[in-house]
Scaffold this motif. Sequence first.
Motif, PDB file in Angstrom:
ATOM      1  N   PHE A 176      29.564 -42.090   8.019  1.00  0.00           N
ATOM      2  CA  PHE A 176      28.264 -41.548   8.396  1.00  0.00           C
ATOM      3  C   PHE A 176      28.064 -41.661   9.907  1.00  0.00           C
ATOM      4  CE2 PHE A 176      23.630 -41.545   8.790  1.00  0.00           C
ATOM      5  CZ  PHE A 176      23.318 -40.436   8.021  1.00  0.00           C
ATOM      6  N   ILE A 177      28.387 -42.828  10.474  1.00  0.00           N
ATOM      7  CA  ILE A 177      28.263 -43.040  11.919  1.00  0.00           C
ATOM      8  C   ILE A 177      29.166 -42.063  12.675  1.00  0.00           C
ATOM      9  CG2 ILE A 177      28.819 -44.670  13.794  1.00  0.00           C
ATOM     10  CD1 ILE A 177      27.887 -46.920  11.856  1.00  0.00           C
ATOM     11  N   ASP A 178      30.410 -41.896  12.217  1.00  0.00           N
ATOM     12  CA  ASP A 178      31.333 -40.966  12.877  1.00  0.00           C
ATOM     13  C   ASP A 178      30.796 -39.543  12.840  1.00  0.00           C
ATOM     14  OD1 ASP A 178      32.998 -43.110  13.365  1.00  0.00           O
ATOM     15  OD2 ASP A 178      34.434 -42.595  11.778  1.00  0.00           O
ATOM     16  N   GLY A 179      30.226 -39.144  11.720  1.00  0.00           N
ATOM     17  CA  GLY A 179      29.648 -37.799  11.607  1.00  0.00           C
ATOM     18  C   GLY A 179      28.475 -37.598  12.550  1.00  0.00           C
ATOM     19  N   ILE A 180      27.611 -38.597  12.629  1.00  0.00           N
ATOM     20  CA  ILE A 180      26.453 -38.513  13.535  1.00  0.00           C
ATOM     21  C   ILE A 180      26.916 -38.471  14.994  1.00  0.00           C
ATOM     22  CG2 ILE A 180      24.399 -39.749  14.375  1.00  0.00           C
ATOM     23  CD1 ILE A 180      24.017 -38.438  11.615  1.00  0.00           C
ATOM     24  N   ARG A 181      27.903 -39.318  15.329  1.00  0.00           N
ATOM     25  CA  ARG A 181      28.451 -39.303  16.695  1.00  0.00           C
ATOM     26  C   ARG A 181      29.010 -37.937  17.046  1.00  0.00           C
ATOM     27  NH1 ARG A 181      31.692 -44.882  16.593  1.00  0.00           N
ATOM     28  NH2 ARG A 181      29.984 -46.260  17.177  1.00  0.00           N
ATOM     29  N   GLY A 182      29.598 -37.280  16.069  1.00  0.00           N
ATOM     30  CA  GLY A 182      30.179 -35.967  16.302  1.00  0.00           C
ATOM     31  C   GLY A 182      29.159 -34.879  16.554  1.00  0.00           C
ATOM     32  N   ILE A 183      27.930 -35.029  16.023  1.00  0.00           N
ATOM     33  CA  ILE A 183      26.930 -33.981  16.233  1.00  0.00           C
ATOM     34  C   ILE A 183      25.969 -34.291  17.374  1.00  0.00           C
ATOM     35  CG2 ILE A 183      27.012 -33.134  13.869  1.00  0.00           C
ATOM     36  CD1 ILE A 183      24.383 -34.597  13.323  1.00  0.00           C
ATOM     37  N   ILE A 184      25.938 -35.524  17.853  1.00  0.00           N
ATOM     38  CA  ILE A 184      25.016 -35.882  18.936  1.00  0.00           C
ATOM     39  C   ILE A 184      25.240 -35.018  20.178  1.00  0.00           C
ATOM     40  CG2 ILE A 184      24.460 -37.721  20.596  1.00  0.00           C
ATOM     41  CD1 ILE A 184      24.453 -39.660  18.248  1.00  0.00           C
ATOM     42  N   PRO A 185      26.495 -34.771  20.623  1.00  0.00           N
ATOM     43  CA  PRO A 185      26.663 -33.923  21.809  1.00  0.00           C
ATOM     44  C   PRO A 185      26.080 -32.513  21.640  1.00  0.00           C
ATOM     45  CG  PRO A 185      28.695 -35.074  21.333  1.00  0.00           C
ATOM     46  CD  PRO A 185      27.754 -35.336  20.185  1.00  0.00           C
ATOM     47  N   THR A 186      25.995 -32.000  20.443  1.00  0.00           N
ATOM     48  CA  THR A 186      25.456 -30.650  20.243  1.00  0.00           C
ATOM     49  C   THR A 186      23.942 -30.609  20.453  1.00  0.00           C
ATOM     50  OG1 THR A 186      25.170 -30.976  17.863  1.00  0.00           O
ATOM     51  CG2 THR A 186      27.269 -30.045  18.607  1.00  0.00           C
ATOM     52  N   PHE A 187      23.268 -31.758  20.343  1.00  0.00           N
ATOM     53  CA  PHE A 187      21.818 -31.806  20.541  1.00  0.00           C
ATOM     54  C   PHE A 187      21.442 -31.958  22.009  1.00  0.00           C
ATOM     55  CE2 PHE A 187      21.830 -33.539  16.078  1.00  0.00           C
ATOM     56  CZ  PHE A 187      21.300 -32.379  15.509  1.00  0.00           C
ATOM     57  N   SER A 188      22.358 -32.472  22.816  1.00  0.00           N
ATOM     58  CA  SER A 188      22.024 -32.748  24.218  1.00  0.00           C
ATOM     59  C   SER A 188      22.355 -31.580  25.146  1.00  0.00           C
ATOM     60  CB  SER A 188      22.746 -34.017  24.685  1.00  0.00           C
ATOM     61  OG  SER A 188      24.153 -33.824  24.587  1.00  0.00           O
ATOM     62  N   GLY A 189      22.636 -30.421  24.585  1.00  0.00           N
ATOM     63  CA  GLY A 189      23.012 -29.266  25.405  1.00  0.00           C
ATOM     64  C   GLY A 189      21.843 -28.525  25.764  1.00  0.00           C
TER      65      GLY A 189
END
Length: 175
Positions: free
Chosen positions: A162-175
Motif C-alpha cells: 500500500f505504501i509503495d503504491g501511494i509513493r508511486g502516485i504522489i509525484p502525479t499530484f505535485s505536477g
Amino acid sequence: MLKTVDKQRHRKVIIREMLIGFSILVVFLFFGENFLSLFHLSSQAVTIAGGIIFFVISLKMIFPSPSGENMFASKDLSEPLVVPITMPMIAGPAALATLLVLAKTNTEHTGKLFLSLLLAWAVTALVLLFSPHLYKFLRTKGLTALERLMGMLLLIMSVQMFIDGIRGIIPTFSG
C-alpha cells in the motif's frame, strides 16, 4: 477443502490445481503489462489493490471467524475445480497483482522473476502435497500458530504494498 474428495484423488486434484495456477501466474508474469494496458490500469493501482486484498486476507488469518470455517472453503460438496484452490489460493488477486507490478518494474529481470515464481510454486506444491504429514506433525495448535504467524507477515507485506503504491502516485499530484 478436500475433505469431501476421495483420499486417493487428493494428490491428482492438488497437482491439477497447481498446474492450472502456475499457468495463470506465468501468463500474468509475461503478459501482465498488456493486461494493464488493455484496461488502462496503472501499476500503482494494482499495487494498492493487491495491498488491500493482502490486508483483508491477513486479518482473517490473524483473527479467524468464530465458526472456524476456512475463508476459502468451498460451498460446493463436489470436487473443486479452479475455485477455491487455484483461485484464490494459488493464483489469487494479490499474487497476480504482485506479478504484474514485479514484471513492470523489473523488465530486465524477467528470467529471474520466472525462476522465483517457479521456486515459490514448487514450495507451495510440496507443502500442499505433504499437508497430511504436516498436519500429523504440527497438529491443530501448531497449524493455528503457523497461520497466525503467516498472517502477521502478510499484514506487514500488505502495508508495504500500500505504501509503495501511494509513493508511486504522489509525484502525479505535485505536477
